[in-house]
Design an enzyme around this catalytic site. Structure first.
Site: not given
Ligand code: ASP
Length: 343
Positions: A196, A225, A227, A246-247, A249
């Site tokens: 992300t 969907v 976060d 980012t992580g 979600g």
């Molecule tokens: N947070 C994002 C999601 O869960 C994934 C990411 O951080 O790359 O959609």
């Protein structure tokens, strides 16, 4: 009051106004899904160059006196257009081989927000999220409705094949093989590629904004969907604090992570770095999740916690020099960041 006296008063007032002007700051991330053994020199170089370019483009807006939101969209469109990141071109695939993109922006000074989810034809979802905020009466639009709105407001649409890259396709094939053999993902959940992109900015008027754009998590069910597009979970800004996460979600949604950080700052007066670390490095891992975030407060303090092998990230302030890092403990953005802009 004589004219000279009046001019002196006006001059004094404008000096006061100038001395209250804030030093602009822009902080970005390109995801916390860095896996050291998947990296090579060429990839690292390309990622660092893209982050630096995004910082320069975003900072040019702030330097020109533009609002924080302009810096966010200028920086994030660079990363969306670069296939090294899981947003826009180069987004990860769903389990059934599609790209479904989510994005959100929030303006901290007005608490206005815009978001899109599950779009598959919008070249730069961050621009559509901003259009939802500025040109509709709504906060969030999804799927076909969001794309019809894009057409109406002139946000660029592309064929869904635009987002496809061979590298992401191969990553999905590997995940599907592991799924079918009931094997755990080789790198745990990090292998789901948290790439992300996000940005938080403080403009010269002292106002904050946040934005996040993503392809989501690899091998996700279609319709899922994350976060990033949920205000308060992956994206949040108010007058005191701006956050982009980012992580994994689902955990960011359940902890309302970005909002939880900002409420610690706004209501409990917890220093930004501690607030961000408590949510990202304590609360989320305690529930079984992982990832990172970038956070910025109204005084220009920066926090960039993460608990994966690395997080693509960078910041830029008054010297106009982009600072970029990938792994833990890189001098450019380690402790120095806290001592940096406004710190
Ligand atoms: N947070 C994002 C999601 O869960 C994934 C990411 O951080 O790359 O959609």
């Amino acid at each position: 009051m004589g004219l000279h006296h009046l001019l002196a008063v006006v001059a004094a007032l404008s000096v006061a106004a100038v001395s209250h002007a804030t030093t602009p700051v822009l902080v970005i991330h390109g995801g916390a899904g860095v896996i050291k053994r998947d990296m090579n020199a060429a990839r690292e170089k390309a990622v660092r160059a893209a982050l630096a370019q995004a910082l320069r483009n975003g900072y040019a807006q702030l330097k020109a006196g533009k609002p924080a939101l302009d810096a966010i969209t200028a920086a994030l469109t660079v990363l969306e257009d670069d296939s090294n990141f899981n947003a826009g071109k180069g987004s990860v695939f769903t389990h059934d081989g599609r790209n479904e993109l989510d994005a959100a922006v929030m303006d901290g000074s007005t608490l206005r927000a815009g978001a899109v989810a599950g779009v598959h034809r919008v070249k730069n979802p961050i621009l559509l999220a901003r259009a939802v905020m500025e040109r509709s009466q709504h906060v969030m639009l999804i799927g076909d409705g969001a794309e019809e709105f894009a057409r109406e407001v002139g946000v660029t649409l592309v064929d869904p094949s635009y987002f496809r890259t061979e590298q992401r396709w191969q990553q999905l094939q590997k995940a599907l093989r592991e799924d079918s053999q009931d094997k755990p993902h080789a790198d745990g959940e990090t292998a789901r590629h948290f790439g992300t992109v996000g940005a938080v900015a403080l403009d010269a008027r002292g106002q904050l904004a946040a934005g996040t754009s993503t392809g989501g998590m690899m091998d996700k069910r279609w319709g899922r969907v994350g976060d990033s597009s949920i205000i308060g979970a992956g994206t949040y800004a108010n007058a005191d604090c701006a956050v982009s996460g980012t992580g994994w979600g689902e955990f960011y949604i359940r902890t309302v992570a970005a909002h939880a950080i900002c409420m610690r700052v706004s209501l409990m007066h917890v220093p930004l770095e501690r607030a961000a670390a408590e949510v990202i490095n304590q609360e989320i891992p305690a529930m079984g999740g992982n990832g990172g975030a970038i956070a910025l407060d109204a005084r220009g303090h920066i926090a960039m916690p993460f608990n994966t092998e690395g997080m693509y990230r960078g910041w830029i302030s008054s010297d106009g020099v982009p600072h970029v890092a990938i792994y833990d403990a890189e001098p450019d953005v380690g402790v120095g960041a806290q001592d940096g802009p406004g710190g």
